[in-house]
Design a protein around this motif. Structure first.
Motif, PDB file in Angstrom:
ATOM      1  N   GLY A 144      16.815  58.185 -85.857  1.00 59.92           N
ATOM      2  CA  GLY A 144      16.204  59.039 -86.850  1.00 59.92           C
ATOM      3  C   GLY A 144      14.753  59.301 -86.535  1.00 59.92           C
ATOM      4  O   GLY A 144      14.259  58.931 -85.462  1.00 59.92           O
ATOM      5  N   LEU A 145      14.092  59.955 -87.474  1.00 59.18           N
ATOM      6  CA  LEU A 145      12.670  60.271 -87.340  1.00 59.18           C
ATOM      7  C   LEU A 145      11.868  59.288 -88.176  1.00 59.18           C
ATOM      8  O   LEU A 145      12.112  59.149 -89.382  1.00 59.18           O
ATOM      9  CB  LEU A 145      12.418  61.702 -87.819  1.00 59.18           C
ATOM     10  N   VAL A 146      10.950  58.592 -87.526  1.00 62.43           N
ATOM     11  CA  VAL A 146      10.100  57.622 -88.215  1.00 62.43           C
ATOM     12  C   VAL A 146       8.664  57.830 -87.775  1.00 62.43           C
ATOM     13  O   VAL A 146       8.390  58.544 -86.801  1.00 62.43           O
ATOM     14  CB  VAL A 146      10.541  56.173 -87.934  1.00 62.43           C
ATOM     15  N   GLN A 147       7.763  57.169 -88.484  1.00 62.19           N
ATOM     16  CA  GLN A 147       6.350  57.235 -88.114  1.00 62.19           C
ATOM     17  C   GLN A 147       5.971  56.028 -87.275  1.00 62.19           C
ATOM     18  O   GLN A 147       6.641  54.984 -87.324  1.00 62.19           O
ATOM     19  CB  GLN A 147       5.499  57.292 -89.374  1.00 62.19           C
ATOM     20  N   ALA A 148       4.937  56.171 -86.541  1.00 59.39           N
ATOM     21  CA  ALA A 148       4.433  55.060 -85.739  1.00 59.39           C
ATOM     22  C   ALA A 148       4.156  53.863 -86.640  1.00 59.39           C
ATOM     23  O   ALA A 148       3.607  54.012 -87.730  1.00 59.39           O
ATOM     24  CB  ALA A 148       3.170  55.472 -84.998  1.00 59.39           C
ATOM     25  N   GLY A 149       4.585  52.698 -86.168  1.00 59.08           N
ATOM     26  CA  GLY A 149       4.420  51.478 -86.947  1.00 59.08           C
ATOM     27  C   GLY A 149       5.631  51.119 -87.777  1.00 59.08           C
ATOM     28  O   GLY A 149       5.738  49.990 -88.266  1.00 59.08           O
ATOM     29  N   ASP A 150       6.526  52.069 -87.957  1.00 56.91           N
ATOM     30  CA  ASP A 150       7.736  51.824 -88.754  1.00 56.91           C
ATOM     31  C   ASP A 150       8.754  51.005 -87.969  1.00 56.91           C
ATOM     32  O   ASP A 150       8.601  50.758 -86.769  1.00 56.91           O
ATOM     33  CB  ASP A 150       8.370  53.151 -89.176  1.00 56.91           C
ATOM     34  N   SER A 151       9.806  50.635 -88.673  1.00 54.61           N
ATOM     35  CA  SER A 151      10.919  49.900 -88.075  1.00 54.61           C
ATOM     36  C   SER A 151      12.198  50.708 -88.201  1.00 54.61           C
ATOM     37  O   SER A 151      12.340  51.545 -89.100  1.00 54.61           O
ATOM     38  CB  SER A 151      11.105  48.553 -88.769  1.00 54.61           C
TER      39      SER A 151
ATOM     40  N   ASP B 127      10.780  47.206 -84.179  1.00 48.86           N
ATOM     41  CA  ASP B 127       9.610  47.107 -85.062  1.00 48.86           C
ATOM     42  C   ASP B 127       8.379  47.675 -84.367  1.00 48.86           C
ATOM     43  O   ASP B 127       8.349  47.817 -83.154  1.00 48.86           O
ATOM     44  CB  ASP B 127       9.367  45.649 -85.444  1.00 48.86           C
ATOM     45  N   SER B 128       7.367  47.967 -85.157  1.00 43.17           N
ATOM     46  CA  SER B 128       6.103  48.479 -84.616  1.00 43.17           C
ATOM     47  C   SER B 128       6.340  49.616 -83.640  1.00 43.17           C
ATOM     48  O   SER B 128       5.802  49.630 -82.529  1.00 43.17           O
ATOM     49  CB  SER B 128       5.329  47.348 -83.932  1.00 43.17           C
ATOM     50  N   LEU B 129       7.142  50.550 -84.052  1.00 42.18           N
ATOM     51  CA  LEU B 129       7.498  51.648 -83.167  1.00 42.18           C
ATOM     52  C   LEU B 129       6.294  52.487 -82.784  1.00 42.18           C
ATOM     53  O   LEU B 129       5.358  52.671 -83.574  1.00 42.18           O
ATOM     54  CB  LEU B 129       8.564  52.513 -83.827  1.00 42.18           C
ATOM     55  N   LYS B 130       6.329  52.977 -81.558  1.00 46.12           N
ATOM     56  CA  LYS B 130       5.262  53.792 -80.995  1.00 46.12           C
ATOM     57  C   LYS B 130       5.815  55.160 -80.602  1.00 46.12           C
ATOM     58  O   LYS B 130       7.016  55.277 -80.319  1.00 46.12           O
ATOM     59  CB  LYS B 130       4.683  53.113 -79.756  1.00 46.12           C
TER      60      LYS B 130
END
Length: 120
Positions: free
Chosen positions: A9-16, A83-86
């Protein structure tokens, strides 16, 4: 063995985000499982792997400390907790299966990919 990846999916930086890969067949517990990804314009790379019984794991340097691979053989499912997605984690993620523990060797079975997009 047939594999079905999901959870992208689409997430923001820092999301899991947690990806799942469901396998068909009664021999799932015989296979080591790997997670791979392919970013636009780049070659496919291994992200993580887990042995058939779950005792051994492997991670690419780029995801160590942020991603966790696990499996539930009773549910024929392998997971990738991210976690901590970039933004650089943006890619199509694939799960794959092989007999024997050799994380960076060839995998015999592949699922379809699931897209992960990380916005900055």
């Amino acid at each position: 063995v047939q594999l079905q990846a999901s959870g992208g999916g689409l997430v923001q930086a820092g999301d899991s985000l947690t990806l799942s890969c469901a396998a068909s067949g009664r021999t799932f517990s015989s296979y080591a499982m790997g997670w791979f990804r392919q970013a636009p314009g780049k070659e496919r790379e291994i992200v993580a792997a887990i042995s058939s019984g779950g005792a051994l794991t492997y991670y690419a340097d780029s995801v160590k400390g942020r991603f966790t691979v696990s499996r539930d053989n009773a549910k024929n499912t392998v997971y990738l907790q991210m976690d901590s997605l970039k933004p650089e984690d943006t890619a199509i993620y694939y799960c794959a299966a092989r007999r024997g523990w050799a994380p960076q060797a060839e995998y015999a079975y592949w699922g379809q990919g699931t897209l992960v997009t990380v916005s900055s």
